[in-house]
Structure formats: structure tokens, C-alpha cells
Design an enzyme around this catalytic site. Structure first.
Site, PDB file in Angstrom:
ATOM      1  N   THR A 142       0.805  -1.184  -0.058  1.00 30.04           N
ATOM      2  CA  THR A 142      -0.181  -0.021  -0.052  1.00 30.04           C
ATOM      3  C   THR A 142       0.761   1.376   0.080  1.00 30.04           C
ATOM      4  O   THR A 142       1.933   1.302   0.570  1.00 30.04           O
ATOM      5  CB  THR A 142      -1.019  -0.033   1.377  1.00 30.04           C
ATOM      6  OG1 THR A 142      -1.769  -1.063   1.120  1.00 30.04           O
ATOM      7  CG2 THR A 142      -1.717   1.114   1.521  1.00 30.04           C
ATOM      8  N   ARG A 192     -14.134  -7.078  -0.374  1.00 30.06           N
ATOM      9  CA  ARG A 192     -13.612  -7.026   0.798  1.00 30.06           C
ATOM     10  C   ARG A 192     -12.949  -5.507   0.939  1.00 30.06           C
ATOM     11  O   ARG A 192     -12.421  -4.974  -0.005  1.00 30.06           O
ATOM     12  CB  ARG A 192     -12.523  -7.965   0.959  1.00 30.06           C
ATOM     13  CG  ARG A 192     -11.689  -7.921   2.264  1.00 30.06           C
ATOM     14  CD  ARG A 192     -10.380  -6.902   2.000  1.00 30.06           C
ATOM     15  NE  ARG A 192      -9.506  -6.994   3.088  1.00 30.06           N
ATOM     16  CZ  ARG A 192      -8.371  -6.174   3.212  1.00 30.06           C
ATOM     17  NH1 ARG A 192      -8.294  -5.347   2.344  1.00 30.06           N
ATOM     18  NH2 ARG A 192      -7.731  -6.195   4.317  1.00 30.06           N
ATOM     19  N   VAL A 193     -13.236  -4.940   2.019  1.00 31.80           N
ATOM     20  CA  VAL A 193     -12.678  -3.366   2.057  1.00 31.80           C
ATOM     21  C   VAL A 193     -11.644  -3.498   3.176  1.00 31.80           C
ATOM     22  O   VAL A 193     -12.027  -4.027   4.235  1.00 31.80           O
ATOM     23  CB  VAL A 193     -13.619  -2.276   2.375  1.00 31.80           C
ATOM     24  CG1 VAL A 193     -13.018  -0.888   2.742  1.00 31.80           C
ATOM     25  CG2 VAL A 193     -14.596  -2.381   1.138  1.00 31.80           C
ATOM     26  N   GLY A 194     -10.547  -3.047   2.966  1.00 38.71           N
ATOM     27  CA  GLY A 194      -9.378  -2.854   4.202  1.00 38.71           C
ATOM     28  C   GLY A 194      -9.478  -1.876   4.868  1.00 38.71           C
ATOM     29  O   GLY A 194     -10.364  -0.937   4.734  1.00 38.71           O
ATOM     30  N   ASP A 195      -8.549  -1.298   5.446  1.00 38.41           N
ATOM     31  CA  ASP A 195      -8.351  -0.356   6.461  1.00 38.41           C
ATOM     32  C   ASP A 195      -8.187   1.176   5.942  1.00 38.41           C
ATOM     33  O   ASP A 195      -8.411   2.085   6.312  1.00 38.41           O
ATOM     34  CB  ASP A 195      -7.293  -0.347   7.381  1.00 38.41           C
ATOM     35  CG  ASP A 195      -5.729  -0.725   6.730  1.00 38.41           C
ATOM     36  OD1 ASP A 195      -5.751  -1.317   5.836  1.00 38.41           O
ATOM     37  OD2 ASP A 195      -4.879   0.037   7.125  1.00 38.41           O
ATOM     38  N   THR A 206      -0.152   0.814   6.663  1.00 38.94           N
ATOM     39  CA  THR A 206      -0.139  -0.175   5.790  1.00 38.94           C
ATOM     40  C   THR A 206       0.069  -1.687   6.711  1.00 38.94           C
ATOM     41  O   THR A 206       0.311  -1.478   7.666  1.00 38.94           O
ATOM     42  CB  THR A 206       1.016  -0.179   4.658  1.00 38.94           C
ATOM     43  OG1 THR A 206       1.083  -1.220   3.538  1.00 38.94           O
ATOM     44  CG2 THR A 206       2.360  -0.418   5.346  1.00 38.94           C
ATOM     45  N   GLY A 207      -0.674  -2.522   6.086  1.00 38.62           N
ATOM     46  CA  GLY A 207      -0.429  -3.684   6.632  1.00 38.62           C
ATOM     47  C   GLY A 207      -1.661  -4.520   6.699  1.00 38.62           C
ATOM     48  O   GLY A 207      -2.548  -4.503   5.624  1.00 38.62           O
ATOM     49  N   GLY A 249      -5.064  -5.129   7.121  1.00 40.30           N
ATOM     50  CA  GLY A 249      -5.951  -4.250   7.218  1.00 40.30           C
ATOM     51  C   GLY A 249      -6.979  -4.600   8.280  1.00 40.30           C
ATOM     52  O   GLY A 249      -7.639  -3.611   8.922  1.00 40.30           O
TER      53      GLY A 249
HETATM   54  N1  ASP Z   1      -3.521  -2.231   4.424  1.00 42.67           N
HETATM   55  C1  ASP Z   1      -3.979  -2.836   3.034  1.00 42.67           C
HETATM   56  C2  ASP Z   1      -5.192  -3.577   3.174  1.00 42.67           C
HETATM   57  O1  ASP Z   1      -5.355  -4.354   4.084  1.00 42.67           O
HETATM   58  C3  ASP Z   1      -3.292  -3.834   2.547  1.00 42.67           C
HETATM   59  C4  ASP Z   1      -1.676  -3.336   2.624  1.00 42.67           C
HETATM   60  O2  ASP Z   1      -1.178  -2.439   3.172  1.00 42.67           O
HETATM   61  O3  ASP Z   1      -0.803  -3.995   2.079  1.00 42.67           O
HETATM   62  O4  ASP Z   1      -6.133  -3.434   2.406  1.00 42.67           O
END
Ligand code: ASP
Length: 256
Positions: free
Chosen positions: A136, A164-167, A187-188, A190
Site C-alpha cells: 500500500t 472486501r474493504v481494508g483499512d 499499511t499492513g 487491514g
Molecule cells: N492495508 C491494506 C489492506 O488491508 C493492505 C496493505 O497495506 O498492503 O487493504
């Protein structure tokens, strides 16, 4: 990365706003196939891309976000549009794309987002789950007016379920900015960042516990997320312009 940094910095040098600096930097990263956002977005479990992005400014705590968009070249621009030209904060899928075209912008054919390397990665991942990758993109800035802004853009997690929706587009989870404290972008994994309201939590630790940004970031990453099993990183800048970043990825742990 340098190109993105320079683009953001150039906006600030010309007395531009933190919001515009963040947008300029993120656009460069979205246009590169190297990052998991825009052109380099990862595929969901049906081999499609669905992108999420958000932006927030710390002065009046205004925010805008889009989720699950498939035909917008620079989702961060769409997030900014939601913030600046609608009464809403988050628009999803078709509605977000409708807003985009209603303002005279063109939709991009989904073939633009096809990337050979990403496709191979996806195929490989389906065969034998490769380690999870955080690609991200995010940017944070403080402008000469003393205003903070943060933005985040992503293709999400590889092989995610459709819808699916992330953070990243969730204000308070993947992105947060408040002039009293800081601007942060995450990032990470989510799901963990949403459950622990990671970005807002950094702000709270600074506001209510007078923590320094870097300590607040590390507490969220290492005391909240890591024990729960959530990996990732946070970049941030405080109201004095001091940066505080942290990243943890299983065995690889770093604090800056
Ligand atoms: N945080 C993002 C999500 O979960 C993915 C990522 O940071 O790689 O959608």
C-alpha cells in the site's frame, strides 16, 4: 519513491497545501507498477482489482474516501473529490465511479491495470501461499500554513474476497489527520488496523497521553497489533514536522 517525495515537496515549496502535496506524491506511486496501488494493484480471488483510497486534512478534519473502485486511474484523486465536492466521506464501487464521471473525468479501462508481474505473483500465491506483502502507498505532509494531511491508496490484500474493504479507505483505521496532533497513514493487514482503529489510536495517544508521535506509532504497532497477530507499518508527521515511522513484519521489526 524519490520521485514521489520530490513531487510532494515541490507542491509545498510552491506554497501549496498539505492535501495537494499528499495527492501529488501518491499519484506517482499509483502510476508505478511497483506498488500495490493504482497500476500495480494486486488481484482479488477472482483475478480482478478493487482499489481503496482515502485522504484527510487536519485543519477541519475533513475526509474523503473511495472503496472497491475498478476503473479510476488515480483513486486518491477520487477520494479528494469526495472530500471536496460531496457532503459524504466514503463512496463505494459504482457510486464512486459515477461521481468521477459526473465531474467530467474519464474512466480507465480495466486492461490498464493488468501487470504481468502481478499476475504471476497472484498465480504463484494461489498455488503455495507466499508470505503476505504490504505494498500500500501513503503520504503525510505539513504545509507552511501549519496544516497536516494524510493519504493512503491500495489494491488491498492479494486474493481477497470480492467486495472486501481494508483499512486504507477507513478514516481512523488506515488514515487520520488532526492539526492538534499528527497525520498518519498505515499499511499492513487491514482487518487488524480496522479492529484496533490504528490511525486514530496514534492520534489519541498523542492527544490524551501527550505521547510523542514515534512512541504512539510504536505502541500501536507493537503493543496493540503485534500481540493480536497484525503486521504492518505506519508513517506519520506531527504538527512540528517531526516524523515518526514504524514497521513490523513477523521476524523483521524496525523502529525509526
Ligand atoms: N492495508 C491494506 C489492506 O488491508 C493492505 C496493505 O497495506 O498492503 O487493504
Amino acid at each position: 519513491m524519490k520521485e514521489a517525495l520530490d513531487a510532494g515537496y515541490a507542491v509545498l515549496e510552491k506554497s501549496g497545501t498539505a492535501t495537494d502535496a499528499v495527492t501529488a506524491a501518491i499519484k506517482i506511486l499509483e502510476d508505478s507498477p511497483l506498488f500495490n496501488a493504482g497500476k500495480g494493484s494486486v488481484y482479488n480471488n477472482e483475478g480482478q482489482i478493487e482499489m481503496d483510497a482515502s485522504i484527510m486534512e487536519g485543519k477541519e478534519m475533513k475526509a474523503g474516501a473511495v472503496a472497491g473502485v475498478r476503473r479510476i486511474k488515480n483513486p486518491i484523486e477520487a477520494a479528494k473529490l469526495v472530500m471536496q465536492q460531496t457532503p459524504h466521506v466514503l463512496l463505494i464501487g459504482e457510486g464512486a465511479e459515477k461521481l468521477w464521471t459526473s465531474k467530467g473525468y474519464e474512466l480507465t479501462d480495466t486492461s490498464y491495470f493488468y501487470d504481468e508481474r502481478r499476475f504471476r505473483q497472484w498465480k504463484e500465491n494461489r498455488k503455495n501461499k507466499t508470505p503476505e506483502k504490504h505494498g500500500t502507498v501513503g503520504a503525510v505532509a505539513l504545509d507552511k500554513y501549519g496544516n497536516l494531511a494524510a493519504g493512503t491508496s491500495t489494491g488491498g490484500m492479494m486474493d481477497k474476497m470480492p467486495g472486501r474493504v481494508g483499512d486504507s479507505p477507513i478514516i481512523g483505521a488506515g488514515t487520520y489527520a488532526c492539526n492538534q496532533t499528527c497525520a498518519v497513514s498505515c499499511t499492513g493487514h487491514g482487518e487488524y488496523f480496522i479492529r484496533y482503529a490504528a490511525a486514530h489510536s496514534v492520534h489519541c495517544k498523542m492527544l490524551y497521553q501527550n505521547k510523542e508521535l514515534k512512541d504512539a506509532v510504536n505502541e500501536v504497532l507493537f503493543k496493540d497489533l503485534l500481540p493480536a497477530g497484525g503486521t504492518g507499518g505506519i508513517i506519520g508527521i506531527d504538527k512540528q514536522g517531526k516524523c515518526g515511522n514504524g514497521f513490523q513484519h513477523n521476524r523483521h521489526v524496525s523502529r525509526i
